[in-house]
Scaffold this motif. Sequence first.
Motif, short mmCIF file in Angstrom:
data_model
loop_
_atom_site.label_atom_id
_atom_site.label_comp_id
_atom_site.label_asym_id
_atom_site.label_seq_id
_atom_site.Cartn_x
_atom_site.Cartn_y
_atom_site.Cartn_z
N TYR A 174 0.83 -1.21 0.00
CA TYR A 174 0.00 0.00 0.00
C TYR A 174 0.86 1.26 0.00
N ARG A 175 1.92 1.25 0.79
CA ARG A 175 2.74 2.46 0.96
C ARG A 175 3.74 2.67 -0.17
N ASN A 176 4.23 1.59 -0.77
CA ASN A 176 5.36 1.69 -1.69
C ASN A 176 4.97 1.79 -3.16
N THR A 177 3.68 1.87 -3.44
CA THR A 177 3.23 2.00 -4.82
C THR A 177 2.37 3.25 -4.95
N GLY A 205 -15.25 -13.38 -21.44
CA GLY A 205 -14.00 -13.76 -22.07
C GLY A 205 -13.19 -14.70 -21.20
N SER A 206 -12.21 -15.35 -21.81
CA SER A 206 -11.35 -16.28 -21.08
C SER A 206 -10.47 -15.53 -20.09
N ALA A 207 -10.25 -16.15 -18.93
CA ALA A 207 -9.40 -15.53 -17.91
C ALA A 207 -7.95 -15.98 -18.08
N PRO A 208 -7.00 -15.13 -17.72
CA PRO A 208 -5.59 -15.52 -17.72
C PRO A 208 -5.32 -16.61 -16.68
N PRO A 209 -4.14 -17.20 -16.70
CA PRO A 209 -3.81 -18.27 -15.73
C PRO A 209 -3.83 -17.77 -14.30
N ILE A 210 -4.08 -18.71 -13.36
CA ILE A 210 -4.12 -18.35 -11.95
C ILE A 210 -2.77 -17.86 -11.46
N TYR A 211 -1.69 -18.38 -12.03
CA TYR A 211 -0.35 -17.92 -11.65
C TYR A 211 0.07 -16.75 -12.56
N SER A 212 -0.65 -15.65 -12.42
CA SER A 212 -0.34 -14.46 -13.22
C SER A 212 -0.87 -13.23 -12.51
N ALA A 213 -0.34 -12.07 -12.87
CA ALA A 213 -0.90 -10.80 -12.40
C ALA A 213 -2.12 -10.42 -13.22
N GLU A 214 -2.12 -10.84 -14.47
CA GLU A 214 -3.18 -10.43 -15.40
C GLU A 214 -4.55 -10.94 -14.98
N HIS A 242 3.41 -12.94 -3.91
CA HIS A 242 4.34 -14.05 -3.73
C HIS A 242 5.52 -13.91 -4.69
N ALA A 243 5.25 -13.42 -5.87
CA ALA A 243 6.28 -13.38 -6.91
C ALA A 243 7.21 -12.17 -6.79
N TRP A 244 6.68 -11.01 -6.32
CA TRP A 244 7.44 -9.78 -6.41
C TRP A 244 7.34 -8.95 -5.14
N ALA A 245 8.47 -8.46 -4.68
CA ALA A 245 8.50 -7.52 -3.56
C ALA A 245 7.86 -6.20 -3.97
N PRO A 246 7.44 -5.37 -3.00
CA PRO A 246 6.72 -4.13 -3.35
C PRO A 246 7.46 -3.20 -4.28
N GLU A 247 8.80 -3.19 -4.19
CA GLU A 247 9.57 -2.25 -5.00
C GLU A 247 9.81 -2.73 -6.42
N ARG A 248 9.48 -3.99 -6.73
CA ARG A 248 9.72 -4.51 -8.07
C ARG A 248 8.79 -3.86 -9.08
N GLU A 249 9.31 -3.63 -10.29
CA GLU A 249 8.51 -2.99 -11.34
C GLU A 249 7.25 -3.79 -11.65
N GLU A 250 7.38 -5.13 -11.62
CA GLU A 250 6.23 -5.97 -11.93
C GLU A 250 5.11 -5.78 -10.91
N ALA A 260 3.47 -2.35 -11.49
CA ALA A 260 2.58 -2.39 -12.66
C ALA A 260 1.28 -3.12 -12.34
N HIS A 261 1.38 -4.20 -11.57
CA HIS A 261 0.19 -4.97 -11.18
C HIS A 261 -0.77 -4.10 -10.37
N LEU A 262 -0.26 -3.44 -9.33
CA LEU A 262 -1.14 -2.67 -8.46
C LEU A 262 -1.65 -1.41 -9.14
N ARG A 263 -0.83 -0.78 -9.97
CA ARG A 263 -1.32 0.38 -10.70
C ARG A 263 -2.42 -0.01 -11.68
N GLY A 264 -2.29 -1.19 -12.25
CA GLY A 264 -3.35 -1.68 -13.14
C GLY A 264 -4.66 -1.87 -12.40
#
Length: 388
Positions: free
Chosen positions: A28-31, A147-156, A188-196, A199-203
């Motif tokens: 919450y704080r780092n994005t 529409g079809s959903a993306p995979p469960i192991y994804s940000a999308e 699980h995949a990315w720490a708060p400071e990671r670009e990924e 991008a996920h939270l801004r989306g």
Amino acid sequence: MTENLKSDVKKDQLILIAMMDGFGLDYYRNTELPFIHGAAANGFFTEVKSVFPSVTNANNCSIATGAWPSQHGISANSLYDREKKAAVYHNASTAIRVPTIFERACSQGVVSALLTSKRKTKELFSGRANIVIAAEALTLEEESLFGSAPPIYSAEINHWLWDTALKLIREKPEIGLLYVHTTDYPMHAWAPEREESIAHLRGIDQRIQAFFNANPQTALFMTADHGMNAKNLNWDLERACAEAGTPIEFALSPERDYYPGHHKNYTGCAWVWLKNQSDREPVRQVIGALEGVESVLDSDELAERYNLDPSHLGDLVVLGDVSTMFGPAESTREDLPPGYRAHGSLHEMDLPLIIYNYGGKLPAPEAFQHNKDLASFLYSQPSAKGGE
């Protein structure tokens, strides 16, 4: 004259509950999240604790019922079945012992819907909301509509979920309560400071903004089930105790669910069943001496402290430090790979709570101490007159 329930929610106001899986305070704080941070600044914001253990099912049920696990009956993602001598998933809707917010809404004529990334959440609340859709388990009709959903192991998949929330309200404007539950795979995949992660939270933030642009009368209720931390060590407690000459009957990882790709089914705590009660102190000493173990408590003590059902907890409960996990593995001690992130301990319990644009009267600020308090007051005001 009969007593009935008078809704505390304006009839023309859509209630949107955003259960942001894994959205701890550091995310919450780092994005930079213009809409979410703006909602916090212009509405009500406070920092709260999750319920323990900091795993999804226990917290999702607490948020959806406003009750403690000792009351609603879901203390973890899995239970130990002593007859089968095995862990079993704890996803059955029939296991929830108290009414959920969906039933409270229904009692006042409000149509409710649950949108979730995870099929386990669909199972947990099946038959309780009027509409239940899981991105991971779409019907043919749902797929044709959304529409079809993306995979469960994804940000999308979370972006798809929020896009679908807007489509669903357009398709069914009669919905008055919408509960959206994302997946924590990105945390699980990315720490708060990671670009990924950013991008996920801004989306998500952009999609919630779009939802409000289209539905400006919406009230937002947002919190999370748990946070996330980097972990570096896992213990297989059954192996550790056997090697020390104090074998146990079973050690349960409360995080165990359908998604080992998130966390390998390891948890920052563990429930332990003894072979014999006379083994209690020897087992406590063996486990307590392991690196990263903060404490080993009697289950009754922990159940009272954290409002859990003691029948679910075995004989002893093991609490790990901020970087230690527990779960069945191929070795007694496992050094976890760089980038492994998970939860379940006392160290993933700090969360944001936001209420924005609500047309009713909120309880006093001190009423919000845990995530379970987010919407516990909705659809719950008694009325002395019938027909109101």
